[in-house]
Design an enzyme around this catalytic site. Structure first.
Site, PDB file in Angstrom:
ATOM      1  CG  ASP A  66       0.242  -0.552   2.397  1.00  0.00           C
ATOM      2  OD1 ASP A  66       0.988  -0.295   2.605  1.00  0.00           O
ATOM      3  OD2 ASP A  66      -0.938  -0.530   3.157  1.00  0.00           O
ATOM      4  CG  ASN A 134      -8.761  -1.675  12.270  1.00  0.00           C
ATOM      5  OD1 ASN A 134      -8.151  -1.860  11.564  1.00  0.00           O
ATOM      6  ND2 ASN A 134      -9.097  -0.451  11.475  1.00  0.00           N
ATOM      7  CG  HIS A 136      -5.760  -1.842   8.792  1.00  0.00           C
ATOM      8  ND1 HIS A 136      -6.026  -0.420   8.763  1.00  0.00           N
ATOM      9  CD2 HIS A 136      -4.281  -2.076   9.188  1.00  0.00           C
ATOM     10  CE1 HIS A 136      -4.580  -0.383   9.560  1.00  0.00           C
ATOM     11  NE2 HIS A 136      -3.611  -1.273   9.213  1.00  0.00           N
ATOM     12  CD  GLU A 141      -8.636   1.342   7.191  1.00  0.00           C
ATOM     13  OE1 GLU A 141      -8.254   0.170   8.747  1.00  0.00           O
ATOM     14  OE2 GLU A 141      -7.829   2.362   7.590  1.00  0.00           O
TER      15      GLU A 141
HETATM   16  C1  GLP Z   1       0.090   0.347   8.464  1.00  0.00           C
HETATM   17  C2  GLP Z   1       0.095  -0.964   7.232  1.00  0.00           C
HETATM   18  C3  GLP Z   1      -0.070  -1.783   7.720  1.00  0.00           C
HETATM   19  C4  GLP Z   1       0.522  -2.250   9.147  1.00  0.00           C
HETATM   20  C5  GLP Z   1      -0.078  -1.198  10.223  1.00  0.00           C
HETATM   21  C6  GLP Z   1       0.443  -1.961  11.304  1.00  0.00           C
HETATM   22  O1  GLP Z   1      -1.324   0.902   8.570  1.00  0.00           O
HETATM   23  N1  GLP Z   1      -0.915   0.084   6.218  1.00  0.00           N
HETATM   24  O2  GLP Z   1       0.096  -2.870   6.689  1.00  0.00           O
HETATM   25  O3  GLP Z   1       0.338  -3.453   9.140  1.00  0.00           O
HETATM   26  O4  GLP Z   1      -0.884   0.275  10.177  1.00  0.00           O
HETATM   27  O5  GLP Z   1       1.279  -1.006  11.378  1.00  0.00           O
HETATM   28  P1  GLP Z   1       2.604  -0.793  12.691  1.00  0.00           P
HETATM   29  O6  GLP Z   1       3.490  -2.418  12.326  1.00  0.00           O
HETATM   30  O7  GLP Z   1       3.302   0.015  12.770  1.00  0.00           O
HETATM   31  O8  GLP Z   1       1.424  -1.262  14.305  1.00  0.00           O
END
Ligand code: GLP
Length: 253
Positions: A66, A134, A136, A141
Site C-alpha cells: 500500500d 482494528n 486491517h 479496513e
Molecule cells: C499500517 C499499514 C499496515 C500495517 C499496520 C500496522 O497502517 N498500512 O500494512 O500492518 O498499519 O502497523 P504497525 O506495524 O506500525 O503497528
C-alpha cells in the site's frame, strides 16, 4: 494455519528473515510481497544483516501492499521512502525491481489497474503482513465489504489515529490510500503475518479464532492454505491454547 510464538521481537524477526532467505534462495525470480509499519522493521534489519553476510537480492522482485495518496517518494512518511530506507538501499536490489503504488498518480483508478497488472505479472511467493489494531491488513479496513483488487480506500478514524504518531499533526495524516485487495493477498503462495506487542493481542486472537468477517479483514487469512502467524509472547497473550486446538502451534521454550 501455523502459529509460532517467540519470546521477543528479535526472535520474531530472525524467524521471518530465515523464511524469507529460504524463499529467495529457492526461487529463480523470488517475488516478495512486503509490508510497512513498525512491525516489519526488525525483519528488514535482519535481511540487511543477511545481505552483509552474502544473501543477494539481485534477482528479487518486491511488491508493496500500500501507499498513502498524496505522498511522493521523497516524503519521509511515504511507504516508498520507508522501503528505500529500511530495505532497498541497504541491500543490492535494483530499484526498478521494487514496486510500491504511486500515491501521487493523477489518475488513481489507472494507477490501481497498473498495480494489478504488476501483481498478475509477478505472482507472490511470500507475502509479509502486519496487522492493524482494528484488524486491517495492508489498508483493507474493517467494514461491510472488502475489495478483491487494488483500490483507493478511505482510511478509518482508528487507522488515522494509530498512524498520527508518525506525523507532526493529525491533520497531516493522509485520509486516503491505495491498497492491494484481499484476493491479491490471499493468492500469495505463502503468508507470514507478523504481530508484536500487547496492543495487537486482541486483533490477533480475533483473526485466528474469531469468526471470519469483513469487520476483521485479517480473519480472512483463515481461508489460506499456507499462513503462519509469527508472534511475540505479548501479541499471543490473549490466545488460549484451548481455542487453538487443532491448529499447529509451537511456542519457543
Ligand atoms: C499500517 C499499514 C499496515 C500495517 C499496520 C500496522 O497502517 N498500512 O500494512 O500492518 O498499519 O502497523 P504497525 O506495524 O506500525 O503497528
Amino acid at each position: 494455519m501455523k502459529i509460532r510464538i517467540f519470546k521477543d521481537v528479535k526472535a520474531v524477526a530472525l524467524y521471518a528473515a530465515t523464511i524469507t532467505e529460504f524463499v529467495i534462495e529457492t526461487n529463480e525470480i523470488p517475488i516478495l510481497g512486503l509490508a510497512t509499519g513498525a512491525t516489519p522493521v526488525p525483519l528488514y534489519q535482519e535481511l540487511a544483516r543477511f545481505h552483509k553476510g552474502g544473501l543477494s537480492f539481485q534477482h528479487v522482485r518486491t511488491i508493496n501492499l500500500d501507499e498513502y495518496v498524496g505522498l511522493g517518494s521523497t516524503h519521509p512518511q511515504s511507504y516508498r521512502y520507508f522501503m528505500n530506507e529500511y530495505l532497498f538501499h541497504p541491500v543490492d536490489i535494483p530499484l526498478d525491481q521494487t514496486f510500491v503504488p504511486d500515491g501521487t498518480a493523477v489518475d488513481l483508478a489507472a494507477e490501481c489497474c497498473r498495480y494489478d497488472d504488476i501483481i498478475h505479472r509477478y505472482p507472490l511467493d511470500l507475502q509479509i503482513l502486519g496487522i492493524g489494531k482494528n484488524g486491517h491488513v495492508g489498508f483493507n479496513e474493517p467494514g461491510l465489504s472488502l475489495q478483491a483488487q487494488t483500490h483507493v480506500v478511505k482510511l478509518s478514524q482508528d487507522t488515522i489515529l494509530a498512524n498520527a504518531k508518525y506525523f507532526s499533526e493529525i491533520r497531516d495524516v493522509p485520509t486516503l490510500a491505495i491498497t492491494m485487495g484481499m484476493q491479491s493477498i490471499l493468492q500469495a503462495k505463502r503468508i507470514l503475518l507478523l504481530a508484536t506487542g500487547f496492543d495487537k493481542a486482541n486483533a490477533v486472537v480475533r483473526a485466528i479464532t474469531g469468526e471470519m468477517s469483513t469487520n476483521m479483514p485479517a480473519s480472512l487469512l483463515q481461508l489460506h492454505q499456507n499462513v503462519t502467524f509469527v508472534l511475540d509472547e505479548a501479541a499471543a497473550s490473549q490466545l488460549s491454547f484451548h481455542e487453538a486446538t487443532g491448529m499447529d502451534v509451537i511456542k519457543q521454550a
